[in-house]
Design a protein around this motif. Structure first.
Motif: not given
Length: 334
Positions: A115-119, A145-152
């Motif tokens: 999942i890339a669409n994350f808020v 959060v940004l480390s695990a999923l930079p698109s957040t």
């Protein structure tokens, strides 16, 4: 704008049964998402189902301390939101476990699920160097959060108000039962209260594909007010006169520490509306407003095309119940 159509796509909302969650879920349901509410107590989330059509909103059990439960909650989802947070620690629910480690665990699970669409919802005032554990762990959570999923996409609201808020309702409750209200630090801390509906709309737009990946949006209402001004507004709205008594930060912190100890000894029996902590006093030493940089870069409600609601337009609609005669205040028999 975007042509993204979420109809029949699954989104998982962690912590969706709370104050912010119910408003965000209403906005997501309007957009057509199939919503999976991940919470420790699904039996306490039934109130969310009327916010959408039949079968559109479902609650599932998940705990941020158990990765398997996170993975199960994200199965087949195309987007996710993390709303999990606390105002004060209690038992195993510490700032570190919930707002730092927990946020990172949710983001990692989302990344593992593709999942890339994350808020992620954080807070204005998040600061890794703060003396407040709340602010430090909010910053740690953002970093994780940004480390695990930079698109957040991160949302940082100021104080959030709305019908179920813990701000105006809290002070109105105190005013109904107490002869005076404390002005911690003299009441000069500046806040920029944001309506929960505007926060929810911002989240919904980001999840539709608007905004910039990896960006942090700071959300505040149309006006900056001091704490004293907000207490005066509350008293005027509920038609009550109360003394506003200045309380130095040091004295407030000492009182907050004693309240926390007493509440633990009494197993949480003290009324929540009358309890505050030394950590919350620390937060009040710093203004809680949208930064000039965020405004210049369009990382605000206005940048997302949202016109914020004012406290004058919304707060009286739910604080009327604290008036001596409720909704009948000001009416007289002829």
């Amino acid at each position: 704008m975007t042509d993204f159509q979420p109809q029949n796509r699954i989104i998982t909302v962690f912590g969706g049964s709370g104050f912010i969650g119910r408003h965000l879920i209403r906005a997501l349901a309007r957009d057509g998402w199939r919503i999976r509410v991940a919470t420790r107590r699904p039996d306490l989330a039934f109130h969310l189902q009327p916010l959408g059509r039949v079968g559109q909103i479902n609650a599932v059990q998940a705990n941020i301390r158990y990765p398997d439960s996170l993975a199960a909650a994200l199965r087949e989802a195309e987007a996710a939101v993390n709303l999990v947070g606390i105002l004060a620690p209690w038992g195993k629910q510490t700032f570190d476990s919930v707002q730092a480690e927990g946020a990172g665990a949710v983001a990692k699970a989302a990344a593992d699920a593709g999942i890339a669409n994350f808020v992620h919802v954080s807070a204005i005032g998040a600061n890794a160097d703060s003396k407040s554990a709340y602010a430090r762990t909010k910053a740690a959570g953002e970093a994780a959060v940004l480390s695990a999923l930079p698109s957040t996409k991160i949302l940082r609201p100021s104080v959030v108000f709305g019908p179920e808020d813990q701000f105006f309702n809290r002070f109105a409750t105190m005013a109904r039962l107490m002869p005076a209200l404390p002005l911690i630090g003299g009441g000069q801390t500046k806040l920029q209260p944001v309506y929960v509906g505007d926060l929810a709309e911002a989240g919904a737009r980001l999840l539709r594909g608007e905004g910039q990946n990896g960006a942090t949006y700071e959300l505040g209402g149309p006006a900056v007010r001091t704490m004293k001004e907000l207490l005066e507004f509350t008293l005027a709205t509920i038609h009550r006169r109360r003394l506003l008594t200045p309380l130095p930060f040091a004295a407030a912190a000492a009182l907050g520490s004693m309240m926390s100890i007493a509440n633990k000894l009494l197993l949480g029996a003290l009324p929540a509306d009358f309890v505050f902590t030394a950590d919350q006093v620390e937060l009040l030493k710093h203004d809680n407003v949208v930064s000039q940089q965020a405004e210049a870069e369009g990382r605000t409600l206005a940048g997302l095309g949202i016109t914020p609601e004012s406290i004058e337009a919304v707060v009286p609609s739910y604080l009327y119940r604290f008036r001596k005669t409720g909704q009948y205040a000001g009416q007289r028999a002829v």
